[in-house]
Design an enzyme around this catalytic site. Structure first.
Site, PDB file in Angstrom:
ATOM      1  N   PHE A 190       4.518  -2.621   7.176  1.00 32.67           N
ATOM      2  CA  PHE A 190       5.597  -2.124   8.024  1.00 32.67           C
ATOM      3  C   PHE A 190       5.500  -0.607   8.095  1.00 32.67           C
ATOM      4  O   PHE A 190       5.134   0.049   7.108  1.00 32.67           O
ATOM      5  CB  PHE A 190       6.959  -2.525   7.463  1.00 32.67           C
ATOM      6  CG  PHE A 190       7.463  -3.849   7.971  1.00 32.67           C
ATOM      7  CD1 PHE A 190       8.569  -3.919   8.788  1.00 32.67           C
ATOM      8  CD2 PHE A 190       6.812  -5.025   7.630  1.00 32.67           C
ATOM      9  CE1 PHE A 190       9.030  -5.138   9.268  1.00 32.67           C
ATOM     10  CE2 PHE A 190       7.261  -6.248   8.092  1.00 32.67           C
ATOM     11  CZ  PHE A 190       8.379  -6.306   8.916  1.00 32.67           C
ATOM     12  N   ASN A 240      14.583   5.381  -1.236  1.00 34.12           N
ATOM     13  CA  ASN A 240      14.415   5.352   0.217  1.00 34.12           C
ATOM     14  C   ASN A 240      15.585   4.635   0.869  1.00 34.12           C
ATOM     15  O   ASN A 240      16.220   3.778   0.250  1.00 34.12           O
ATOM     16  CB  ASN A 240      13.129   4.604   0.588  1.00 34.12           C
ATOM     17  CG  ASN A 240      11.885   5.381   0.230  1.00 34.12           C
ATOM     18  OD1 ASN A 240      11.574   6.385   0.838  1.00 34.12           O
ATOM     19  ND2 ASN A 240      11.173   4.911  -0.778  1.00 34.12           N
ATOM     20  N   ASP A 271       6.827   7.361  -2.227  1.00 31.66           N
ATOM     21  CA  ASP A 271       5.484   7.943  -2.245  1.00 31.66           C
ATOM     22  C   ASP A 271       5.262   8.820  -3.474  1.00 31.66           C
ATOM     23  O   ASP A 271       4.124   9.020  -3.904  1.00 31.66           O
ATOM     24  CB  ASP A 271       5.253   8.778  -0.980  1.00 31.66           C
ATOM     25  CG  ASP A 271       5.263   7.920   0.274  1.00 31.66           C
ATOM     26  OD1 ASP A 271       4.735   6.794   0.218  1.00 31.66           O
ATOM     27  OD2 ASP A 271       5.804   8.382   1.294  1.00 31.66           O
ATOM     28  N   LYS A 324      -2.092   3.994  10.232  1.00 36.86           N
ATOM     29  CA  LYS A 324      -1.780   3.283   8.992  1.00 36.86           C
ATOM     30  C   LYS A 324      -2.494   1.943   8.931  1.00 36.86           C
ATOM     31  O   LYS A 324      -2.992   1.532   7.887  1.00 36.86           O
ATOM     32  CB  LYS A 324      -0.264   3.087   8.884  1.00 36.86           C
ATOM     33  CG  LYS A 324       0.204   2.475   7.571  1.00 36.86           C
ATOM     34  CD  LYS A 324       1.725   2.466   7.503  1.00 36.86           C
ATOM     35  CE  LYS A 324       2.218   1.937   6.175  1.00 36.86           C
ATOM     36  NZ  LYS A 324       3.701   1.975   6.070  1.00 36.86           N
ATOM     37  N   LYS A 366      20.897  12.438 -19.598  1.00 38.95           N
ATOM     38  CA  LYS A 366      21.347  13.088 -18.368  1.00 38.95           C
ATOM     39  C   LYS A 366      21.077  14.589 -18.416  1.00 38.95           C
ATOM     40  O   LYS A 366      21.409  15.267 -19.401  1.00 38.95           O
ATOM     41  CB  LYS A 366      22.840  12.838 -18.167  1.00 38.95           C
ATOM     42  CG  LYS A 366      23.399  13.516 -16.916  1.00 38.95           C
ATOM     43  CD  LYS A 366      24.894  13.267 -16.793  1.00 38.95           C
ATOM     44  CE  LYS A 366      25.458  14.032 -15.588  1.00 38.95           C
ATOM     45  NZ  LYS A 366      26.918  13.832 -15.452  1.00 38.95           N
ATOM     46  N   LYS A 379      -5.179   1.485   5.879  1.00 40.01           N
ATOM     47  CA  LYS A 379      -4.789   0.562   4.809  1.00 40.01           C
ATOM     48  C   LYS A 379      -5.375  -0.837   5.000  1.00 40.01           C
ATOM     49  O   LYS A 379      -5.064  -1.755   4.246  1.00 40.01           O
ATOM     50  CB  LYS A 379      -3.271   0.525   4.696  1.00 40.01           C
ATOM     51  CG  LYS A 379      -2.700   1.931   4.469  1.00 40.01           C
ATOM     52  CD  LYS A 379      -1.316   1.936   3.916  1.00 40.01           C
ATOM     53  CE  LYS A 379      -0.847   3.368   3.663  1.00 40.01           C
ATOM     54  NZ  LYS A 379       0.443   3.455   2.975  1.00 40.01           N
TER      55      LYS A 379
END
Length: 413
Positions: A334, A219, A290, A348, A300, A352
């Site tokens: 957040f 992220n 997520d 949210k 690889k 939560k």
């Protein structure tokens, strides 16, 4: 209630159509008990008269650097020295450029250079001007110096465009000023360290979900907000555990700060769960993936074909899990959004089971990832608790920790 009683505010007014709102702003500040000294630019005088503002402020209005009426003093120095806060509203692109680059060619810009008090700025201009790279760069420069911004509103502008650029309404500007003084002033009886003895856990950075040894999903999170929260919590006397994933810089090092380095969402979940039962406040500022790859290749993956299929599975929702098990803990989440920020934040918060949600629209100038500034709104189950203009992340962190301390103890800090 005269919430600004005893405060001296230097109000700078620059030349845009929004200058007419300065009359209402001046009147409201005076009614709140403030002593308001007005400095106008020559352009501002094209939109509103000195006499109007003199009548409302009950003080002499200044516009000419060389019009010195008292030989024993220099006006722009005296004004700068006497101010508890300098407020520029409206602030044009021109004054922002002068402030950013240290130009002083009129009464207001000269006084701003001499000011040592905090400075708050409320921009107002055409939507395209506000989005111009030069203006955004000047805002960034000023924000890094600690200048506080009151974001312009969106709507129909005087030029006929619809967009962001309207001067915030005087009532909202006054609330920002009141909030500033409320947070910056401490009663003598208030403890210097409102979180002394509290155990605070903060997550920061972006988690990494490996595809193979050289590739991963992550992220856009620099960790700066989490690091600022850790510094603020330490300054307020807390015992701090910082759970840090991938970040743009190394975590802070300080006495009383325990740093736990993790990589994946699962590692962060395990680390947080290990300190959850014993903590007083948990602030989840990290950006947790997520989803993760269902399979992680041991070597690889070599390029072959024009497409590649990657199957993802959900990671454990750390915040939701904590919300279901919390008892004495104060839980803060957040929400970084790109639109409909309030609606998503409220959803949210409830889903939560958080005590507070700190939301920001990362698409806004100054509030994106990797910056030293942020624009946040805080929500509880009753709705919005606070909305702050563009501030440095350190200042946002300080205000947040004071708010959390107040919510936990019921004592105003």
């Amino acid at each position: 209630m005269k919430s600004l009683q005893g405060k001296t505010i230097l109000l700078g007014i620059t030349g845009g159509i929004a200058a007419f709102k300065a009359a209402s702003l001046t009147s409201m500040l005076v009614k709140k008990g403030a002593e308001v000294h007005v400095i106008m630019t020559e352009s501002a005088k094209q939109f509103i008269t000195e006499l109007t503002l003199q009548s409302l402020s009950k003080q002499r209005v200044y516009s000419d650097t060389f019009q010195e009426r008292d030989p024993s003093s220099i006006s722009h120095i005296d004004l700068a020295d006497s101010a508890d806060l300098v407020l520029v509203a409206p602030a044009t692109a021109n004054i922002l450029a002068k402030m950013a680059h240290g130009l002083a060619d009129d009464m207001l810009s000269t006084t701003l250079l001499a000011a040592t008090s905090p400075v708050m700025v409320a921009p107002a201009m055409n939507v395209h001007m506000y989005q111009h790279p030069a203006v955004l760069n000047n805002i960034d420069i000023l924000s890094r110096r600690g200048i506080q911004f009151i974001e312009p509103g969106e709507g129909l502008l005087a030029c006929g465009y619809v967009g962001k650029g309207r001067l915030e309404e005087p009532e909202a500007i006054v609330r920002c000023v009141e909030s500033f003084f409320a947070l910056s002033s401490r009663p003598e009886s208030q403890p210097e360290q409102p979180l002394k003895g509290r155990k605070v856990v903060i997550t920061a950075g972006g988690t990494v979900e490996r595809i193979d040894p050289v590739r991963y999903i992550s992220n856009d999170s620099s960790g700066k907000m989490g690091f600022a929260l850790a510094r603020a919590a330490l300054a307020m006397g807390a015992e701090v555990t910082l759970v840090a994933a991938r970040t743009d810089e190394e975590p802070p090092q300080a006495a009383g700060l325990r740093v736990v380095k993790v990589e994946s969402a699962q590692q962060m979940y395990d680390a947080v769960l290990g300190v959850w039962e014993d903590c007083d406040i948990l602030i989840k500022a990290a950006a947790v993936s997520d989803y993760r790859p269902k399979e992680q290749a041991a070597a690889k993956i070599k390029k072959s074909g024009d497409t590649m299929l990657l199957e993802l599975v959900k990671t454990t929702d750390i915040l939701e899990t904590l919300g279901k098990t919390k008892n004495k803990q104060f839980l803060v989440g957040f929400a970084a959004e790109t639109g409909d920020t309030e609606a998503f934040a409220k959803e949210k918060l409830v889903r939560k089971n958080c005590d507070l949600i700190v939301a920001n629209n990362v698409a806004e100038a100054g509030a994106g990832f990797g910056l030293d500034t942020n624009i946040v709104s805080i929500y509880d189950t009753q709705g919005v608790v606070a909305q702050w203009p563009l501030l440095t992340k350190d200042e946002v962190a300080r205000r947040l920790l004071l708010l959390f301390a107040e919510r936990m103890t019921g004592i105003s800090v």
